[in-house]
Design a protein around this motif. Sequence first.
Motif, PDB file in Angstrom:
ATOM      1  N   SER A  54       0.817  -1.222   0.000  1.00  0.00           N
ATOM      2  CA  SER A  54       0.000   0.000   0.000  1.00  0.00           C
ATOM      3  C   SER A  54       0.850   1.272   0.000  1.00  0.00           C
ATOM      4  N   PHE A  55       2.168   1.103   0.025  1.00  0.00           N
ATOM      5  CA  PHE A  55       3.043   2.280   0.034  1.00  0.00           C
ATOM      6  C   PHE A  55       4.351   1.929  -0.675  1.00  0.00           C
ATOM      7  N   ILE A  56       4.889   2.905  -1.408  1.00  0.00           N
ATOM      8  CA  ILE A  56       6.114   2.651  -2.192  1.00  0.00           C
ATOM      9  C   ILE A  56       7.155   3.735  -1.910  1.00  0.00           C
ATOM     10  N   CYS A  57       8.393   3.295  -1.690  1.00  0.00           N
ATOM     11  CA  CYS A  57       9.503   4.248  -1.548  1.00  0.00           C
ATOM     12  C   CYS A  57      10.491   4.013  -2.684  1.00  0.00           C
ATOM     13  N   LEU A  58      10.785   5.049  -3.427  1.00  0.00           N
ATOM     14  CA  LEU A  58      11.838   4.955  -4.441  1.00  0.00           C
ATOM     15  C   LEU A  58      13.132   5.398  -3.771  1.00  0.00           C
ATOM     16  N   ALA A  59      14.086   4.476  -3.712  1.00  0.00           N
ATOM     17  CA  ALA A  59      15.336   4.764  -2.993  1.00  0.00           C
ATOM     18  C   ALA A  59      16.507   4.502  -3.933  1.00  0.00           C
ATOM     19  N   GLY A  60      16.762   5.477  -4.787  1.00  0.00           N
ATOM     20  CA  GLY A  60      17.832   5.288  -5.770  1.00  0.00           C
ATOM     21  C   GLY A  60      17.371   4.407  -6.915  1.00  0.00           C
ATOM     22  N   TYR A  61      16.102   4.524  -7.281  1.00  0.00           N
ATOM     23  CA  TYR A  61      15.572   3.761  -8.425  1.00  0.00           C
ATOM     24  C   TYR A  61      15.761   4.618  -9.671  1.00  0.00           C
ATOM     25  N   MET A  62      16.633   4.144 -10.561  1.00  0.00           N
ATOM     26  CA  MET A  62      17.072   4.986 -11.674  1.00  0.00           C
ATOM     27  C   MET A  62      16.185   4.807 -12.906  1.00  0.00           C
ATOM     28  N   LYS A  63      14.912   4.766 -12.669  1.00  0.00           N
ATOM     29  CA  LYS A  63      13.993   4.600 -13.793  1.00  0.00           C
ATOM     30  C   LYS A  63      12.747   5.410 -13.478  1.00  0.00           C
ATOM     31  N   ILE A  64      12.220   6.068 -14.482  1.00  0.00           N
ATOM     32  CA  ILE A  64      11.005   6.857 -14.254  1.00  0.00           C
ATOM     33  C   ILE A  64       9.822   5.892 -14.169  1.00  0.00           C
ATOM     34  N   VAL A  65       9.036   6.000 -13.115  1.00  0.00           N
ATOM     35  CA  VAL A  65       7.906   5.072 -12.982  1.00  0.00           C
ATOM     36  C   VAL A  65       6.721   5.558 -13.821  1.00  0.00           C
ATOM     37  N   SER A  66       5.887   4.600 -14.230  1.00  0.00           N
ATOM     38  CA  SER A  66       4.825   4.933 -15.189  1.00  0.00           C
ATOM     39  C   SER A  66       3.696   5.734 -14.555  1.00  0.00           C
ATOM     40  N   LYS A  67       2.963   6.408 -15.432  1.00  0.00           N
ATOM     41  CA  LYS A  67       1.784   7.172 -14.999  1.00  0.00           C
ATOM     42  C   LYS A  67       0.787   6.242 -14.322  1.00  0.00           C
ATOM     43  N   LYS A  68       0.699   5.041 -14.860  1.00  0.00           N
ATOM     44  CA  LYS A  68      -0.272   4.068 -14.331  1.00  0.00           C
ATOM     45  C   LYS A  68       0.034   3.761 -12.861  1.00  0.00           C
ATOM     46  N   LEU A  69       1.301   3.553 -12.570  1.00  0.00           N
ATOM     47  CA  LEU A  69       1.703   3.237 -11.185  1.00  0.00           C
ATOM     48  C   LEU A  69       1.464   4.446 -10.274  1.00  0.00           C
ATOM     49  N   ILE A  70       1.798   5.602 -10.774  1.00  0.00           N
ATOM     50  CA  ILE A  70       1.626   6.824  -9.965  1.00  0.00           C
ATOM     51  C   ILE A  70       0.140   7.054  -9.658  1.00  0.00           C
ATOM     52  N   LYS A  71      -0.687   6.783 -10.663  1.00  0.00           N
ATOM     53  CA  LYS A  71      -2.130   6.978 -10.479  1.00  0.00           C
ATOM     54  C   LYS A  71      -2.667   5.995  -9.442  1.00  0.00           C
ATOM     55  N   LYS A  72      -2.223   4.752  -9.583  1.00  0.00           N
ATOM     56  CA  LYS A  72      -2.711   3.716  -8.671  1.00  0.00           C
ATOM     57  C   LYS A  72      -2.272   4.011  -7.228  1.00  0.00           C
ATOM     58  N   TYR A  73      -1.080   4.552  -7.079  1.00  0.00           N
ATOM     59  CA  TYR A  73      -0.541   4.814  -5.735  1.00  0.00           C
ATOM     60  C   TYR A  73      -0.439   6.320  -5.482  1.00  0.00           C
ATOM     61  N   GLN A  74      -1.480   7.035  -5.835  1.00  0.00           N
ATOM     62  CA  GLN A  74      -1.439   8.480  -5.661  1.00  0.00           C
ATOM     63  C   GLN A  74      -1.210   8.856  -4.194  1.00  0.00           C
ATOM     64  N   ARG A  75      -0.209   9.737  -3.986  1.00  0.00           N
ATOM     65  CA  ARG A  75       0.163  10.140  -2.620  1.00  0.00           C
ATOM     66  C   ARG A  75       0.671   8.966  -1.791  1.00  0.00           C
ATOM     67  N   LYS A  76       0.979   7.884  -2.484  1.00  0.00           N
ATOM     68  CA  LYS A  76       1.481   6.702  -1.778  1.00  0.00           C
ATOM     69  C   LYS A  76       2.833   6.282  -2.332  1.00  0.00           C
ATOM     70  N   ILE A  77       3.441   7.130  -3.165  1.00  0.00           N
ATOM     71  CA  ILE A  77       4.816   6.865  -3.634  1.00  0.00           C
ATOM     72  C   ILE A  77       5.661   8.078  -3.295  1.00  0.00           C
ATOM     73  N   ILE A  78       6.790   7.816  -2.621  1.00  0.00           N
ATOM     74  CA  ILE A  78       7.698   8.922  -2.317  1.00  0.00           C
ATOM     75  C   ILE A  78       9.101   8.584  -2.817  1.00  0.00           C
ATOM     76  N   ASN A  79       9.892   9.614  -3.000  1.00  0.00           N
ATOM     77  CA  ASN A  79      11.238   9.463  -3.560  1.00  0.00           C
ATOM     78  C   ASN A  79      12.207  10.341  -2.775  1.00  0.00           C
ATOM     79  N   VAL A  80      13.473   9.907  -2.736  1.00  0.00           N
ATOM     80  CA  VAL A  80      14.494  10.781  -2.151  1.00  0.00           C
ATOM     81  C   VAL A  80      15.388  11.286  -3.273  1.00  0.00           C
ATOM     82  N   HIS A  81      15.630  12.589  -3.261  1.00  0.00           N
ATOM     83  CA  HIS A  81      16.438  13.199  -4.322  1.00  0.00           C
ATOM     84  C   HIS A  81      17.597  13.986  -3.693  1.00  0.00           C
ATOM     85  N   PRO A  82      18.807  13.859  -4.268  1.00  0.00           N
ATOM     86  CA  PRO A  82      19.975  14.479  -3.623  1.00  0.00           C
ATOM     87  C   PRO A  82      20.187  15.956  -3.961  1.00  0.00           C
ATOM     88  N   SER A  83      19.151  16.748  -3.812  1.00  0.00           N
ATOM     89  CA  SER A  83      19.323  18.199  -3.968  1.00  0.00           C
ATOM     90  C   SER A  83      18.186  18.894  -3.241  1.00  0.00           C
TER      91      SER A  83
END
Length: 186
Positions: free
Chosen positions: A80-109
């Motif tokens: 029910s929750f996804i963390c992108l931790a150094g995942y070097m690929k852009i995730v699809s719109k479909k995944l983002i839609k399905k997990y809206q506000r349930k996917i977070i990412n860490v970015h080094p800036s």
Amino acid sequence: MVKKNTCIFISGNGSNLKNLILSSRSSNFPIKVSLVICNNINANGIIYAKKYNIPYIFVNTKFKNHENKIFYYLKKYKISFICLAGYMKIVSKKLIKKYQRKIINVHPSLLPKFKGLNTFARMLKNKEIKAGCTVHYVSEKLDSGIAIVQKKFFIDKEDDEKVLKNKTQKLEYLAFPEAIIKVFRA
Ligand code: GRF
């Protein structure tokens, strides 16, 4: 507390994965790391999935239908929750839609500055004064979702890319767990 079944996506070293696994061991941390998805067969990070007995799968993002495999496993492990931790690929719109506000990412800036790759080289070239990391919701536009936690430090004259990376990652290990707590407190 019922912990949210969480999947961590990685591609490389996995130090944030390790940090999240260790954080999640505390009884009042809101997530359980239930699955690791990796798109790089040589990723060092898989050693942490193995060490801590977390199920993991590899996906080959060169295949068009690799997302079917991702969706299959997300369902299987009731994620029910996804963390992108150094995942070097852009995730699809479909995944983002399905997990809206349930996917977070860490970015080094310090977003919105320095979206994308090679952040440290660009910061040095730009003679930035401050650097840091941002944990943010994932939206359809790269590195553009709402920020949840941001941590910064002042760049020293002697700092090269390697030093900047080390200093940034130390902050990531604080910011990522903090952001997860914030997401579930909201
Ligand atoms: C992190 O520094 C993160 O900011 C970037 O990728 C790096 C992953 O490091 N997105 P690790 O694999 O967690 O060690």
